[in-house]
Scaffold this motif. Structure first.
Motif, PDB file in Angstrom:
ATOM      1  N   ARG A 231       0.831  -1.211   0.000  1.00 60.21           N
ATOM      2  CA  ARG A 231       0.000   0.000   0.000  1.00 60.21           C
ATOM      3  C   ARG A 231       0.863   1.256   0.000  1.00 60.21           C
ATOM      4  O   ARG A 231       0.611   2.202  -0.756  1.00 60.21           O
ATOM      5  CB  ARG A 231      -0.939  -0.017   1.205  1.00 60.21           C
ATOM      6  CG  ARG A 231      -1.892   1.172   1.268  1.00 60.21           C
ATOM      7  CD  ARG A 231      -2.842   1.059   2.438  1.00 60.21           C
ATOM      8  NE  ARG A 231      -3.756  -0.064   2.281  1.00 60.21           N
ATOM      9  CZ  ARG A 231      -3.890  -1.055   3.154  1.00 60.21           C
ATOM     10  NH1 ARG A 231      -3.150  -1.072   4.252  1.00 60.21           N
ATOM     11  NH2 ARG A 231      -4.750  -2.026   2.932  1.00 60.21           N
ATOM     12  N   HIS A 234       2.343   2.841  -3.175  1.00 63.55           N
ATOM     13  CA  HIS A 234       1.461   3.629  -4.050  1.00 63.55           C
ATOM     14  C   HIS A 234       1.151   5.011  -3.457  1.00 63.55           C
ATOM     15  O   HIS A 234       0.475   5.810  -4.106  1.00 63.55           O
ATOM     16  CB  HIS A 234       0.145   2.878  -4.275  1.00 63.55           C
ATOM     17  CG  HIS A 234       0.290   1.622  -5.078  1.00 63.55           C
ATOM     18  ND1 HIS A 234       0.272   1.606  -6.459  1.00 63.55           N
ATOM     19  CD2 HIS A 234       0.475   0.336  -4.687  1.00 63.55           C
ATOM     20  CE1 HIS A 234       0.424   0.359  -6.886  1.00 63.55           C
ATOM     21  NE2 HIS A 234       0.546  -0.427  -5.829  1.00 63.55           N
ATOM     22  N   ILE A 235       1.624   5.270  -2.247  1.00 64.85           N
ATOM     23  CA  ILE A 235       1.299   6.532  -1.575  1.00 64.85           C
ATOM     24  C   ILE A 235       2.499   7.473  -1.652  1.00 64.85           C
ATOM     25  O   ILE A 235       3.603   7.135  -1.227  1.00 64.85           O
ATOM     26  CB  ILE A 235       0.907   6.286  -0.094  1.00 64.85           C
ATOM     27  CG1 ILE A 235      -0.332   5.385  -0.036  1.00 64.85           C
ATOM     28  CG2 ILE A 235       0.634   7.607   0.617  1.00 64.85           C
ATOM     29  CD1 ILE A 235      -0.733   4.990   1.378  1.00 64.85           C
ATOM     30  N   ALA A 241      -4.195   7.144   2.647  1.00 66.55           N
ATOM     31  CA  ALA A 241      -4.831   5.971   2.029  1.00 66.55           C
ATOM     32  C   ALA A 241      -6.066   6.325   1.222  1.00 66.55           C
ATOM     33  O   ALA A 241      -6.540   5.497   0.429  1.00 66.55           O
ATOM     34  CB  ALA A 241      -5.189   4.957   3.105  1.00 66.55           C
ATOM     35  N   LEU A 246      -4.807   4.125  -5.208  1.00 65.06           N
ATOM     36  CA  LEU A 246      -4.519   2.759  -4.784  1.00 65.06           C
ATOM     37  C   LEU A 246      -5.274   1.747  -5.635  1.00 65.06           C
ATOM     38  O   LEU A 246      -6.441   1.959  -5.987  1.00 65.06           O
ATOM     39  CB  LEU A 246      -4.924   2.564  -3.320  1.00 65.06           C
ATOM     40  CG  LEU A 246      -4.161   3.345  -2.253  1.00 65.06           C
ATOM     41  CD1 LEU A 246      -4.742   3.046  -0.879  1.00 65.06           C
ATOM     42  CD2 LEU A 246      -2.680   2.990  -2.290  1.00 65.06           C
ATOM     43  N   LEU A 250      -5.977  -2.846  -2.462  1.00 69.69           N
ATOM     44  CA  LEU A 250      -5.230  -2.205  -1.383  1.00 69.69           C
ATOM     45  C   LEU A 250      -6.005  -1.037  -0.746  1.00 69.69           C
ATOM     46  O   LEU A 250      -5.513  -0.415   0.197  1.00 69.69           O
ATOM     47  CB  LEU A 250      -3.880  -1.685  -1.899  1.00 69.69           C
ATOM     48  CG  LEU A 250      -2.896  -2.762  -2.363  1.00 69.69           C
ATOM     49  CD1 LEU A 250      -1.650  -2.112  -2.950  1.00 69.69           C
ATOM     50  CD2 LEU A 250      -2.522  -3.702  -1.211  1.00 69.69           C
ATOM     51  N   GLN A 251      -7.191  -0.792  -1.254  1.00 69.14           N
ATOM     52  CA  GLN A 251      -8.015   0.280  -0.694  1.00 69.14           C
ATOM     53  C   GLN A 251      -8.609  -0.161   0.645  1.00 69.14           C
ATOM     54  O   GLN A 251      -8.830  -1.354   0.884  1.00 69.14           O
ATOM     55  CB  GLN A 251      -9.129   0.655  -1.670  1.00 69.14           C
ATOM     56  CG  GLN A 251      -8.611   1.306  -2.939  1.00 69.14           C
ATOM     57  CD  GLN A 251      -9.714   1.580  -3.947  1.00 69.14           C
ATOM     58  OE1 GLN A 251     -10.903   1.512  -3.623  1.00 69.14           O
ATOM     59  NE2 GLN A 251      -9.338   1.888  -5.180  1.00 69.14           N
TER      60      GLN A 251
END
Length: 328
Positions: A231, A234-235, A241, A246, A250-251
Motif C-alpha cells: 500500500r 502507491h502513496i 490511504a 490505490l 489495497l483500498q
C-alpha cells in the motif's frame, strides 16, 4: 529565584525538560525551575519521567496514581510549590473523538488543577490542551475553565500556539493558558515567533540531522505486513490511504469519516503533521521515502525530545507517551 514546580498529568516529562532548558538558557544563578513533584495515572509514563527528570526510575516525588483518588495532602508532604503545570486530558476536547467536552469522563478533570491552585496558591501556572477546547460545548467549556482559573486568584492569558512557528518540526497546535497570581505585579506576554522565522522546521531535517545512532534507545522498526508495504508503495509524500491512487485490493473498506492521517506519508520539506498517541494501524506516521512507519525515536525527534531521553515500557506504550506529551 528558584521556582519549585509541581505537575499534574505530567506525562513523560516534556514540560519538566523544557523547564530545565529554560533555567539553563536564562541564567542558572538568577531564575530557575526545579522539580518538586509530579503525578500521572500511567506506571510506565511515571518511570519515564522519573528516569529522565529525577535520575532514577522510581523517585518518591513522582506519584503513580489516579488523580481522582489522589489526596492533596500527599503532595503537600513532599513539597510546597511556587509553580504548577497541568496538561489536563484532551480526550473529550479533541476533534478526533466524540467531543463530549465538559460532559465527558475526562473533561471535568481540569478541576483537580483548580483545587491544587487554591490549596498551594503558587505564583504562576501553565495549563495545556488541544485547540478544540475553544469550541467544546459551543465554547462554554473554555469559558468555564478560564472563569474557574480567575476565581482561584489568577490573571490568565490563553493563546493558541502553532508550534511550527516556534521552531518545532511539527504542525502541532495547542492552547496554553498561563496564569499569574493576581497579587503579583507581573504580567505575562505571549512570546513572539519572530526569532524562529528562519528555522528549518522540515521533518527531514529533524529526523536526519544529525543521523540517529545505530544503538539509540526506542528506535526499533515496526514489523510492517506485506499488505501495508504494498500500500505504501502507491502513496506519495503528503498523500494518505484515501487521496492516493490505490489499486482496489489495497483500498481501505472504511465507512463514514476518513481520517486524513491514515497511512499518510510525511512531506520531507515541511513540518510533520500532528504526532498522536492514540489510534491503531495506519496512524503511526509514515516515512516520506521508505515503506515503513517511523520509529519511536523518530517520532520523539519530531516532538523535540533529545536522543538521550529514554522512554520506558512497551513499544506501544512508548508511542502513546510520545504522542500525548507536551513537547519540551
Amino acid at each position: 529565584m528558584t521556582y519549585r514546580l509541581g505537575e499534574l498529568f505530567c506525562g513523560p516529562g516534556g514540560i519538566a525538560l523544557g523547564a530545565k532548558w529554560a533555567s539553563t538558557i536564562s541564567n542558572p544563578t538568577d531564575r530557575r525551575i526545579t522539580h518538586a513533584w509530579a503525578t500521572d495515572y500511567d506506571k510506565d509514563t511515571c518511570k519515564t519521567y522519573s528516569r529522565n527528570i529525577c535520575g532514577a526510575e522510581n523517585s518518591k516525588s513522582v506519584i503513580h496514581d489516579d488523580i481522582r483518588k489522589l489526596k492533596i495532602e500527599r503532595l503537600e508532604k513532599i513539597s510546597a510549590i511556587d509553580a504548577l503545570a497541568f496538561g489536563f486530558p484532551c480526550n473529550d476536547f479533541s476533534v478526533v473523538g466524540e467531543q463530549k467536552g465538559i460532559d465527558g469522563v475526562f473533561g471535568p478533570l481540569y478541576q483537580y488543577g483548580i483545587n491544587v491552585l487554591k490549596h498551594f496558591q503558587p505564583q504562576w501556572f501553565l495549563a495545556e490542551n488541544v485547540g478544540g477546547l475553544r469550541n467544546s460545548n459551543d465554547g462554554q467549556a473554555f469559558q468555564n475553565i478560564l472563569r474557574d482559573m480567575s476565581q482561584a486568584g489568577y490573571d490568565v492569558v490563553p493563546h493558541l500556539y502553532k508550534f511550527e512557528k516556534y521552531g518545532v518540526p511539527q504542525a502541532r497546535h495547542r492552547i496554553i493558558i498561563v496564569g499569574m497570581r493576581k497579587d503579583l505585579s507581573v504580567k505575562f506576554k505571549v512570546p513572539s515567533p519572530l526569532p524562529f522565522a528562519d528555522a528549518d522546521v522540515s521533518c527531514r531535517n529533524a529526523i536526519e540531522n544529525p543521523p540517529i545512532s545505530a544503538d539509540a534507545e526506542n528506535n526499533e522498526l515496526t514489523n510492517q505486513s506485506e499488505t501495508v508495504v504494498k500500500r505504501l508503495k502507491h502513496i506519495k509524500p503528503g498523500e494518505n490511504a484515501f487521496t492516493a491512487d490505490l489499486p482496489e485490493d489495497l483500498q481501505l473498506n472504511v465507512k463514514g469519516a476518513k481520517i486524513s492521517q491514515i497511512y499518510k506519508r510525511l512531506e520531507p520539506t515541511k513540518p510533520a503533521y500532528t504526532i498522536t498517541g492514540s489510534g491503531g494501524g495506519g496512524t503511526h506516521v509514515y516515512h516520506w521515502k521508505e515503506d515503513r512507519a517511523l520509529t519511536n525515536r523518530e517520532r520523539a525527534r519530531l516532538q523535540t525530545f533529545p536522543d538521550d531521553f529514554v522512554f520506558c515500557g512497551s513499544k506501544e506504550n512508548q508511542r502513546k507517551q510520545i504522542g500525548m506529551a507536551l513537547r519540551p
